[in-house]
Design a protein around this motif. Structure first.
Motif, PDB file in Angstrom:
ATOM      1  N   SER A  49       0.829  -1.195   0.000  1.00  0.00           N
ATOM      2  CA  SER A  49       0.000   0.000   0.000  1.00  0.00           C
ATOM      3  C   SER A  49       0.865   1.248   0.000  1.00  0.00           C
ATOM      4  O   SER A  49       2.028   1.236   0.422  1.00  0.00           O
ATOM      5  CB  SER A  49      -0.928   0.009   1.221  1.00  0.00           C
ATOM      6  OG  SER A  49      -0.168   0.127   2.420  1.00  0.00           O
ATOM      7  N   ASN A  50       0.307   2.340  -0.459  1.00  0.00           N
ATOM      8  CA  ASN A  50       1.032   3.609  -0.490  1.00  0.00           C
ATOM      9  C   ASN A  50       1.344   4.112   0.910  1.00  0.00           C
ATOM     10  O   ASN A  50       2.312   4.849   1.108  1.00  0.00           O
ATOM     11  CB  ASN A  50       0.223   4.645  -1.270  1.00  0.00           C
ATOM     12  CG  ASN A  50       0.120   4.286  -2.742  1.00  0.00           C
ATOM     13  OD1 ASN A  50       1.057   4.476  -3.505  1.00  0.00           O
ATOM     14  ND2 ASN A  50      -1.016   3.736  -3.149  1.00  0.00           N
ATOM     15  N   SER A  51       0.561   3.700   1.882  1.00  0.00           N
ATOM     16  CA  SER A  51       0.828   4.049   3.274  1.00  0.00           C
ATOM     17  C   SER A  51       2.005   3.260   3.835  1.00  0.00           C
ATOM     18  O   SER A  51       2.582   3.636   4.867  1.00  0.00           O
ATOM     19  CB  SER A  51      -0.411   3.764   4.135  1.00  0.00           C
ATOM     20  OG  SER A  51      -0.629   2.361   4.255  1.00  0.00           O
ATOM     21  N   ASP A  93      -5.013   2.478  -5.904  1.00  0.00           N
ATOM     22  CA  ASP A  93      -4.997   3.922  -6.133  1.00  0.00           C
ATOM     23  C   ASP A  93      -4.116   4.563  -5.065  1.00  0.00           C
ATOM     24  O   ASP A  93      -3.769   3.938  -4.056  1.00  0.00           O
ATOM     25  CB  ASP A  93      -6.416   4.495  -6.105  1.00  0.00           C
ATOM     26  CG  ASP A  93      -7.028   4.449  -4.722  1.00  0.00           C
ATOM     27  OD1 ASP A  93      -6.934   5.445  -3.988  1.00  0.00           O
ATOM     28  OD2 ASP A  93      -7.597   3.390  -4.358  1.00  0.00           O
ATOM     29  N   LYS A  94      -3.734   5.820  -5.253  1.00  0.00           N
ATOM     30  CA  LYS A  94      -2.768   6.474  -4.375  1.00  0.00           C
ATOM     31  C   LYS A  94      -3.254   6.634  -2.941  1.00  0.00           C
ATOM     32  O   LYS A  94      -2.458   6.758  -2.013  1.00  0.00           O
ATOM     33  CB  LYS A  94      -2.401   7.850  -4.938  1.00  0.00           C
ATOM     34  CG  LYS A  94      -1.470   7.803  -6.137  1.00  0.00           C
ATOM     35  CD  LYS A  94      -0.116   7.220  -5.769  1.00  0.00           C
ATOM     36  CE  LYS A  94       0.835   7.248  -6.963  1.00  0.00           C
ATOM     37  NZ  LYS A  94       2.138   6.603  -6.645  1.00  0.00           N
ATOM     38  N   GLU A  95      -4.560   6.666  -2.740  1.00  0.00           N
ATOM     39  CA  GLU A  95      -5.091   6.833  -1.391  1.00  0.00           C
ATOM     40  C   GLU A  95      -5.502   5.505  -0.758  1.00  0.00           C
ATOM     41  O   GLU A  95      -6.126   5.495   0.312  1.00  0.00           O
ATOM     42  CB  GLU A  95      -6.273   7.808  -1.413  1.00  0.00           C
ATOM     43  CG  GLU A  95      -5.876   9.223  -1.837  1.00  0.00           C
ATOM     44  CD  GLU A  95      -7.036  10.197  -1.762  1.00  0.00           C
ATOM     45  OE1 GLU A  95      -8.038   9.891  -1.069  1.00  0.00           O
ATOM     46  OE2 GLU A  95      -6.958  11.277  -2.391  1.00  0.00           O
ATOM     47  N   ASP A  96      -5.170   4.401  -1.401  1.00  0.00           N
ATOM     48  CA  ASP A  96      -5.458   3.060  -0.878  1.00  0.00           C
ATOM     49  C   ASP A  96      -6.946   2.853  -0.574  1.00  0.00           C
ATOM     50  O   ASP A  96      -7.305   2.206   0.402  1.00  0.00           O
ATOM     51  CB  ASP A  96      -4.635   2.795   0.392  1.00  0.00           C
ATOM     52  CG  ASP A  96      -3.137   2.849   0.147  1.00  0.00           C
ATOM     53  OD1 ASP A  96      -2.704   2.467  -0.960  1.00  0.00           O
ATOM     54  OD2 ASP A  96      -2.397   3.271   1.063  1.00  0.00           O
ATOM     55  N   ARG A  97      -7.780   3.386  -1.452  1.00  0.00           N
ATOM     56  CA  ARG A  97      -9.221   3.199  -1.281  1.00  0.00           C
ATOM     57  C   ARG A  97      -9.713   1.914  -1.928  1.00  0.00           C
ATOM     58  O   ARG A  97     -10.651   1.277  -1.446  1.00  0.00           O
ATOM     59  CB  ARG A  97      -9.976   4.397  -1.876  1.00  0.00           C
ATOM     60  CG  ARG A  97      -9.792   5.690  -1.126  1.00  0.00           C
ATOM     61  CD  ARG A  97     -10.301   6.879  -1.925  1.00  0.00           C
ATOM     62  NE  ARG A  97      -9.399   7.183  -3.046  1.00  0.00           N
ATOM     63  CZ  ARG A  97      -9.556   8.220  -3.862  1.00  0.00           C
ATOM     64  NH1 ARG A  97     -10.589   9.037  -3.694  1.00  0.00           N
ATOM     65  NH2 ARG A  97      -8.694   8.451  -4.833  1.00  0.00           N
ATOM     66  N   GLU A 116     -10.101   1.255   6.160  1.00  0.00           N
ATOM     67  CA  GLU A 116      -8.981   2.010   6.709  1.00  0.00           C
ATOM     68  C   GLU A 116      -8.029   1.124   7.506  1.00  0.00           C
ATOM     69  O   GLU A 116      -6.854   1.460   7.677  1.00  0.00           O
ATOM     70  CB  GLU A 116      -9.489   3.156   7.591  1.00  0.00           C
ATOM     71  CG  GLU A 116     -10.159   4.271   6.805  1.00  0.00           C
ATOM     72  CD  GLU A 116     -10.521   5.451   7.686  1.00  0.00           C
ATOM     73  OE1 GLU A 116     -10.173   5.420   8.885  1.00  0.00           O
ATOM     74  OE2 GLU A 116     -11.124   6.410   7.175  1.00  0.00           O
ATOM     75  N   GLN A 154      -4.645   9.551 -11.464  1.00  0.00           N
ATOM     76  CA  GLN A 154      -5.609   8.794 -10.665  1.00  0.00           C
ATOM     77  C   GLN A 154      -7.031   8.797 -11.226  1.00  0.00           C
ATOM     78  O   GLN A 154      -7.970   8.356 -10.564  1.00  0.00           O
ATOM     79  CB  GLN A 154      -5.635   9.296  -9.217  1.00  0.00           C
ATOM     80  CG  GLN A 154      -4.289   9.216  -8.514  1.00  0.00           C
ATOM     81  CD  GLN A 154      -3.791   7.788  -8.362  1.00  0.00           C
ATOM     82  OE1 GLN A 154      -4.377   6.998  -7.627  1.00  0.00           O
ATOM     83  NE2 GLN A 154      -2.710   7.464  -9.061  1.00  0.00           N
ATOM     84  N   TYR A 174     -14.651   7.000  -7.735  1.00  0.00           N
ATOM     85  CA  TYR A 174     -14.255   6.606  -6.385  1.00  0.00           C
ATOM     86  C   TYR A 174     -15.415   6.704  -5.400  1.00  0.00           C
ATOM     87  O   TYR A 174     -15.482   5.926  -4.437  1.00  0.00           O
ATOM     88  CB  TYR A 174     -13.097   7.483  -5.897  1.00  0.00           C
ATOM     89  CG  TYR A 174     -11.803   7.243  -6.635  1.00  0.00           C
ATOM     90  CD1 TYR A 174     -10.981   6.170  -6.301  1.00  0.00           C
ATOM     91  CD2 TYR A 174     -11.394   8.087  -7.671  1.00  0.00           C
ATOM     92  CE1 TYR A 174      -9.790   5.941  -6.982  1.00  0.00           C
ATOM     93  CE2 TYR A 174     -10.203   7.869  -8.341  1.00  0.00           C
ATOM     94  CZ  TYR A 174      -9.403   6.796  -8.003  1.00  0.00           C
ATOM     95  OH  TYR A 174      -8.224   6.569  -8.672  1.00  0.00           O
TER      96      TYR A 174
END
Length: 352
Positions: A49-51, A93-97, A116, A154, A174
């Motif tokens: 993940s991006n996080s 996606d960049k926000e890990d949704r 989350e 995105q 999204y």
């Protein structure tokens, strides 16, 4: 733990391997030291993940989510079915949704909702590609989604279909958790597009065609809220002679955005291209025989001075030191034995 790296390697588990192999990485030496193996059925592709907190992997059951522990170890969170047959590629996606999954066997693109806490919630949307390929061989007779990649802005999801010789471009909603076809990039007949990558500055796209042995370069931009792929260049990755079974297999960009790496099976080599920062065009600067069989995937080390070749049929990973000035590569560490390696992700650990 800042500065420490681990590598996650996915394998086929139908023989002796049991899952995801975790390696400690020494970037300056190009060295991988195996630490442990996490049991999972056929993790043929995986992504962090991006996080940096979670890892998602293909599994026979669908997809599986893991927590990444401070030392890089993995702890399973949950598994979910993807709404179709077994997948082959995962993307975020960049926000890990959302987790996006490409399906080789059934030509399906799945959109999975994420929580989350890193867990996979459910299937938000899914689309089966339809139609018949224009080739004679089975692989070119029906849809095979080999790669899914979100565009740098995105807004869109690119689904690379080797069976149809298409890259289908889906608009991502999204809020509603939906994907809808926005455009269709048609590749040359029987070229077998396998994967897509974007330049660091987000202006260019590179499509690897495995049957044609080329990288197709496109200028990418959005005009009137529509994706535009403007063809720029075609580069041959390996010359094919009569009776030759070589095909382009892997493609990755260096983190600094200066170089593109391509592996070819059959001829069993890795070619390094310099990327023109203004035009996006590629110039070959060196070629290396990887002394193994079937380099299915590759990874460029964070320092940009090494690359790793995952030699699927000779059950090993080999790493090479790159000399950009003299334009050659040398194997820089002992080969690492691992059965049927398919994919690799090098991850930097953070402060925990």
């Amino acid at each position: 733990m800042t500065g420490a790296y681990v590598a996650y390697v996915g394998t086929y588990t139908h023989e002796n391997s049991v899952g995801i192999h975790i390696y400690d990485v020494e970037p300056e030496k190009g060295a991988l030291t195996e630490r442990k193996v996490i049991p999972i059925n056929n993790p043929s592709d995986l992504i962090v993940s991006n996080s940096g907190k979670y890892l998602y992997s293909i599994a026979d059951e669908g997809v599986e989510a893991f927590s990444i522990l401070p030392d890089g170890d993995l702890k399973s969170i949950n598994k979910k079915w993807i709404g179709g047959m077994r997948g082959c590629y995962v993307e975020l996606d960049k926000e890990d949704r959302y987790l996006f999954v490409g399906g080789y066997h059934d030509g399906r693109v799945s959109m999975m909702r994420l929580s989350e806490d890193g867990s996979i919630v459910d299937v938000a949307d899914g689309i089966f590609h339809k139609g018949l390929g224009r080739g004679i061989a089975e692989r070119a007779s029906r849809p095979h989604v080999e790669c899914v990649k979100v565009t740098p802005d995105q807004k869109f999801l690119c689904a690379v279909d080797s069976g149809l010789d298409h890259v289908k471009i889906y608009r991502i909603d999204y809020e509603r958790g939906r994907i809808k076809l926005a455009d269709n990039l048609r590749c040359e007949l029987n070229s077998g597009p396998r994967m897509i990558r974007f330049s660091k500055d987000k202006r260019f796209a590179y499509v690897l065609c495995q049957l044609k042995n080329t990288v197709e370069v496109y200028r990418y931009y959005v005009e009137e809220d529509q994706p535009v792929f403007e063809w720029v260049q075609s580069v041959v990755t390996a010359e094919r002679t009569e009776g030759d079974s070589s095909s382009a297999s892997g493609m990755e960009r260096s983190l600094d955005g200066k170089y593109l790496f391509v592996s070819n099976v059959g001829i069993n080599n890795v070619v390094i291209y310099e990327i023109d920062q203004e035009t996006g065009c590629l110039t070959q600067i060196m070629e290396t025989r990887i002394s193994g069989d079937y380099p299915k995937a590759l990874a460029v080390f964070p320092d940009g001075q090494h690359f790793a070749s995952l030699n699927h049929d000779s059950d090993e990973i080999r790493t090479f030191k790159i000399n950009y000035e003299e334009k050659y590569c040398l194997m820089d560490a002992r080969p690492v034995g691992v059965e049927t390696p398919n994919c690799i992700y090098i991850h930097q650990l953070g402060d925990e």
